[in-house]
Design a protein around this motif. Structure first.
Motif, PDB file in Angstrom:
ATOM      1  N   ALA A 296      20.044  47.554  48.143  1.00 11.57           N
ATOM      2  CA  ALA A 296      21.079  46.526  48.317  1.00 11.57           C
ATOM      3  C   ALA A 296      21.093  45.576  47.125  1.00 11.57           C
ATOM      4  CB  ALA A 296      20.864  45.759  49.614  1.00 11.57           C
ATOM      5  N   LEU A 297      19.924  45.242  46.609  1.00 11.52           N
ATOM      6  CA  LEU A 297      19.846  44.354  45.458  1.00 11.52           C
ATOM      7  C   LEU A 297      20.450  45.010  44.208  1.00 11.52           C
ATOM      8  CD1 LEU A 297      18.893  41.601  44.485  1.00 11.52           C
ATOM      9  CD2 LEU A 297      16.666  42.622  44.000  1.00 11.52           C
ATOM     10  N   SER A 298      20.230  46.300  44.026  1.00 11.35           N
ATOM     11  CA  SER A 298      20.830  46.978  42.871  1.00 11.35           C
ATOM     12  C   SER A 298      22.348  47.016  42.995  1.00 11.35           C
ATOM     13  CB  SER A 298      20.258  48.382  42.694  1.00 11.35           C
ATOM     14  OG  SER A 298      20.746  49.259  43.664  1.00 11.35           O
ATOM     15  N   TYR A 299      22.866  47.151  44.204  1.00  5.17           N
ATOM     16  CA  TYR A 299      24.322  47.090  44.380  1.00  5.17           C
ATOM     17  C   TYR A 299      24.851  45.666  44.220  1.00  5.17           C
ATOM     18  CZ  TYR A 299      25.064  51.948  45.278  1.00  5.17           C
ATOM     19  OH  TYR A 299      25.159  53.310  45.119  1.00  5.17           O
ATOM     20  N   ARG A 300      24.020  44.674  44.489  1.00  5.81           N
ATOM     21  CA  ARG A 300      24.422  43.292  44.179  1.00  5.81           C
ATOM     22  C   ARG A 300      24.629  43.149  42.674  1.00  5.81           C
ATOM     23  NH1 ARG A 300      20.408  38.237  44.154  1.00  5.81           N
ATOM     24  NH2 ARG A 300      21.718  36.888  42.919  1.00  5.81           N
ATOM     25  N   HIS A 301      23.726  43.727  41.897  1.00 10.47           N
ATOM     26  CA  HIS A 301      23.867  43.693  40.437  1.00 10.47           C
ATOM     27  C   HIS A 301      25.102  44.471  39.988  1.00 10.47           C
ATOM     28  CE1 HIS A 301      19.277  42.967  40.333  1.00 10.47           C
ATOM     29  NE2 HIS A 301      19.930  41.843  40.443  1.00 10.47           N
ATOM     30  N   PHE A 302      25.379  45.598  40.666  1.00  9.14           N
ATOM     31  CA  PHE A 302      26.582  46.367  40.350  1.00  9.14           C
ATOM     32  C   PHE A 302      27.839  45.546  40.633  1.00  9.14           C
ATOM     33  CE2 PHE A 302      29.987  49.225  41.821  1.00  9.14           C
ATOM     34  CZ  PHE A 302      30.217  49.925  40.639  1.00  9.14           C
ATOM     35  N   CYS A 303      27.887  44.889  41.787  1.00 12.72           N
ATOM     36  CA  CYS A 303      29.052  44.048  42.127  1.00 12.72           C
ATOM     37  C   CYS A 303      29.218  42.932  41.099  1.00 12.72           C
ATOM     38  CB  CYS A 303      28.893  43.459  43.532  1.00 12.72           C
ATOM     39  SG  CYS A 303      29.025  44.672  44.863  1.00 12.72           S
ATOM     40  N   ASN A 304      28.122  42.370  40.634  1.00 10.70           N
ATOM     41  CA  ASN A 304      28.178  41.334  39.608  1.00 10.70           C
ATOM     42  C   ASN A 304      28.741  41.910  38.306  1.00 10.70           C
ATOM     43  OD1 ASN A 304      27.623  38.621  38.725  1.00 10.70           O
ATOM     44  ND2 ASN A 304      25.963  39.493  37.506  1.00 10.70           N
ATOM     45  N   LYS A 305      28.367  43.148  37.975  1.00  7.53           N
ATOM     46  CA  LYS A 305      28.876  43.792  36.766  1.00  7.53           C
ATOM     47  C   LYS A 305      30.382  44.036  36.887  1.00  7.53           C
ATOM     48  CE  LYS A 305      27.678  47.052  33.292  1.00  7.53           C
ATOM     49  NZ  LYS A 305      26.526  46.906  32.447  1.00  7.53           N
ATOM     50  N   VAL A 306      30.838  44.441  38.060  1.00 11.58           N
ATOM     51  CA  VAL A 306      32.279  44.630  38.289  1.00 11.58           C
ATOM     52  C   VAL A 306      33.001  43.301  38.059  1.00 11.58           C
ATOM     53  CG1 VAL A 306      34.042  45.113  40.045  1.00 11.58           C
ATOM     54  CG2 VAL A 306      32.026  46.589  39.852  1.00 11.58           C
ATOM     55  N   TRP A 307      32.478  42.241  38.642  1.00  9.72           N
ATOM     56  CA  TRP A 307      33.081  40.909  38.510  1.00  9.72           C
ATOM     57  C   TRP A 307      33.164  40.496  37.045  1.00  9.72           C
ATOM     58  CZ3 TRP A 307      35.784  37.378  41.020  1.00  9.72           C
ATOM     59  CH2 TRP A 307      35.768  36.061  40.581  1.00  9.72           C
ATOM     60  N   ASN A 308      32.059  40.656  36.318  1.00  4.14           N
ATOM     61  CA  ASN A 308      32.037  40.250  34.914  1.00  4.14           C
ATOM     62  C   ASN A 308      32.961  41.093  34.051  1.00  4.14           C
ATOM     63  OD1 ASN A 308      30.290  38.068  35.155  1.00  4.14           O
ATOM     64  ND2 ASN A 308      28.495  39.390  35.064  1.00  4.14           N
ATOM     65  N   ALA A 309      33.045  42.386  34.309  1.00  2.00           N
ATOM     66  CA  ALA A 309      33.937  43.255  33.539  1.00  2.00           C
ATOM     67  C   ALA A 309      35.396  42.891  33.783  1.00  2.00           C
ATOM     68  CB  ALA A 309      33.683  44.720  33.881  1.00  2.00           C
ATOM     69  N   VAL A 310      35.733  42.602  35.021  1.00  2.00           N
ATOM     70  CA  VAL A 310      37.115  42.214  35.336  1.00  2.00           C
ATOM     71  C   VAL A 310      37.454  40.886  34.663  1.00  2.00           C
ATOM     72  CG1 VAL A 310      38.658  41.489  37.206  1.00  2.00           C
ATOM     73  CG2 VAL A 310      37.278  43.551  37.454  1.00  2.00           C
ATOM     74  N   LYS A 311      36.531  39.926  34.706  1.00  3.25           N
ATOM     75  CA  LYS A 311      36.771  38.645  34.016  1.00  3.25           C
ATOM     76  C   LYS A 311      36.947  38.860  32.520  1.00  3.25           C
ATOM     77  CE  LYS A 311      33.530  35.785  34.837  1.00  3.25           C
ATOM     78  NZ  LYS A 311      32.563  34.738  35.144  1.00  3.25           N
ATOM     79  N   PHE A 312      36.137  39.736  31.914  1.00  7.09           N
ATOM     80  CA  PHE A 312      36.236  40.028  30.493  1.00  7.09           C
ATOM     81  C   PHE A 312      37.595  40.643  30.148  1.00  7.09           C
ATOM     82  CE2 PHE A 312      35.753  43.126  27.048  1.00  7.09           C
ATOM     83  CZ  PHE A 312      35.347  42.279  26.018  1.00  7.09           C
ATOM     84  N   VAL A 313      38.020  41.618  30.930  1.00  9.49           N
ATOM     85  CA  VAL A 313      39.309  42.276  30.673  1.00  9.49           C
ATOM     86  C   VAL A 313      40.454  41.299  30.846  1.00  9.49           C
ATOM     87  CG1 VAL A 313      40.906  44.043  31.534  1.00  9.49           C
ATOM     88  CG2 VAL A 313      38.493  44.601  31.204  1.00  9.49           C
TER      89      VAL A 313
END
Length: 148
Positions: free
Chosen positions: A58-75
């Motif tokens: 679950a913690l690794s998927y928390r990091h994945f969700c954070n990566k999705v959020w950051n990539a979307v903000k970057f784009v």
């Protein structure tokens, strides 16, 4: 986890985090969030009534969700506030990296569809996860010039 062994974790503790005084969690349970818990549950290949979920997943998927959020903000930041998307039928990618990432996306969508039709939710999750991390973020966003 087993009720008879007394090592069952309340899902709310995984979502919000908890300070527990248990041998398995000497530092407590980190806050993972609802989306991360859902993704962790969907990522398991279930062959029976039980899911062997650990908090680390679950913690690794928390990091994945954070990566999705950051990539979307970057784009979105790279596109700028005045960006107006073209209709898909009018979009013709010219740059080889754009064509490459779209081909990888098409493969991921195809794999996702096959896996969902076969009721293999874990395989569909793996297709999405692999595309997002290995193709979109690691290669397209990081490896090439930002042409957005």
């Amino acid at each position: 986890m087993s009720k008879s062994l007394g090592n069952v974790i309340d899902p709310r503790d995984v979502i919000a985090g908890a300070s527990l005084q248990r041998r398995q969690f000497p530092h407590g349970i980190p806050e993972c969030g609802t989306d991360a818990l859902r993704m962790a549950l969907c990522s398991h290949n279930v062959h029976g009534d039980d899911i062997r979920l650990d908090v680390g997943t679950a913690l690794s998927y928390r990091h994945f969700c954070n990566k999705v959020w950051n990539a979307v903000k970057f784009v979105l930041a790279a596109l700028g506030p005045g960006f107006v998307p073209q209709p898909p039928e009018e979009t013709v990618p010219q740059h080889p990296m754009d064509r490459w990432v779209l081909s990888r996306l098409a493969q991921a969508v195809s794999e996702y569809g096959r896996r969902m039709e076969a009721l293999e939710v874990h395989g569909a999750m793996a297709a999405v996860h692999h595309f997002w991390l290995r193709s979109f973020c690691d290669v397209y966003l990081v490896g090439g010039p930002v042409r957005l």
